[in-house]
Design a protein around this motif. Structure first.
Motif, mmCIF file in Angstrom:
data_model
loop_
_atom_site.group_PDB
_atom_site.id
_atom_site.type_symbol
_atom_site.label_atom_id
_atom_site.label_comp_id
_atom_site.label_asym_id
_atom_site.label_seq_id
_atom_site.Cartn_x
_atom_site.Cartn_y
_atom_site.Cartn_z
ATOM 1 N N ILE A 126 -0.278 11.621 43.642
ATOM 2 C CA ILE A 126 -0.626 10.366 44.313
ATOM 3 C C ILE A 126 -2.133 10.129 44.255
ATOM 4 O O ILE A 126 -2.591 9.007 44.028
ATOM 5 N N PHE A 127 -2.909 11.184 44.436
ATOM 6 C CA PHE A 127 -4.363 11.056 44.380
ATOM 7 C C PHE A 127 -4.835 10.630 42.991
ATOM 8 O O PHE A 127 -5.655 9.720 42.857
ATOM 9 N N LEU A 128 -4.293 11.237 41.941
ATOM 10 C CA LEU A 128 -4.684 10.861 40.581
ATOM 11 C C LEU A 128 -4.210 9.454 40.236
ATOM 12 O O LEU A 128 -4.917 8.704 39.549
ATOM 13 N N PHE A 129 -3.033 9.067 40.707
ATOM 14 C CA PHE A 129 -2.550 7.711 40.474
ATOM 15 C C PHE A 129 -3.456 6.695 41.164
ATOM 16 O O PHE A 129 -3.774 5.643 40.611
ATOM 17 N N TYR A 130 -3.907 7.016 42.375
ATOM 18 C CA TYR A 130 -4.813 6.130 43.109
ATOM 19 C C TYR A 130 -6.149 5.999 42.383
ATOM 20 O O TYR A 130 -6.693 4.900 42.264
ATOM 21 N N LEU A 131 -6.694 7.097 41.898
ATOM 22 C CA LEU A 131 -7.978 7.041 41.185
ATOM 23 C C LEU A 131 -7.870 6.273 39.872
ATOM 24 O O LEU A 131 -8.804 5.573 39.484
ATOM 25 N N ASN A 132 -6.739 6.391 39.201
ATOM 26 C CA ASN A 132 -6.569 5.727 37.908
ATOM 27 C C ASN A 132 -6.314 4.233 38.063
ATOM 28 O O ASN A 132 -6.678 3.444 37.198
ATOM 29 N N ASN A 133 -5.713 3.831 39.153
ATOM 30 C CA ASN A 133 -5.266 2.455 39.317
ATOM 31 C C ASN A 133 -6.256 1.589 40.092
ATOM 32 O O ASN A 133 -5.998 0.414 40.299
ATOM 33 N N ARG A 134 -7.369 2.137 40.525
ATOM 34 C CA ARG A 134 -8.315 1.393 41.375
ATOM 35 C C ARG A 134 -8.973 0.233 40.659
ATOM 36 O O ARG A 134 -8.941 -0.896 41.130
ATOM 37 N N ASN A 135 -9.618 0.491 39.559
ATOM 38 C CA ASN A 135 -10.458 -0.512 38.898
ATOM 39 C C ASN A 135 -9.813 -1.029 37.607
ATOM 40 O O ASN A 135 -10.511 -1.258 36.623
ATOM 41 N N ARG A 136 -8.549 -1.231 37.632
ATOM 42 C CA ARG A 136 -7.861 -1.699 36.445
ATOM 43 C C ARG A 136 -8.026 -3.211 36.292
ATOM 44 O O ARG A 136 -7.867 -3.960 37.252
ATOM 45 N N PHE A 137 -8.314 -3.639 35.071
ATOM 46 C CA PHE A 137 -8.459 -5.065 34.791
ATOM 47 C C PHE A 137 -7.071 -5.691 34.712
ATOM 48 O O PHE A 137 -6.212 -5.254 33.955
#
Length: 57
Positions: A43-54
């Motif tokens: 969940i933590f890695l998914f949150y970090l990856n999905n934060r600044n997505r265009f």
């Protein structure tokens, strides 16, 4: 308010890691601690990856 989910996820990972340490000492069931640690990190890695997505125009 922006850093609240980040801090909660870090605390959840630390809690899951502590449970995993207890499981390695045979105080807590390993069958519960391993998925908890895996899910918390996922969940933590998914949150970090999905934060600044265009998201497009």
């Amino acid at each position: 308010m922006g850093k609240t989910p980040f801090i909660i996820m870090i605390l959840f990972i630390l809690f899951a890691f502590f449970l995993h340490l207890l499981a390695l000492l045979k105080i807590f069931p390993l069958l519960i601690s391993v998925p908890t640690l895996f899910i918390s990190i996922l969940i933590f890695l998914f949150y970090l990856n999905n934060r600044n997505r265009f998201k497009g125009f």
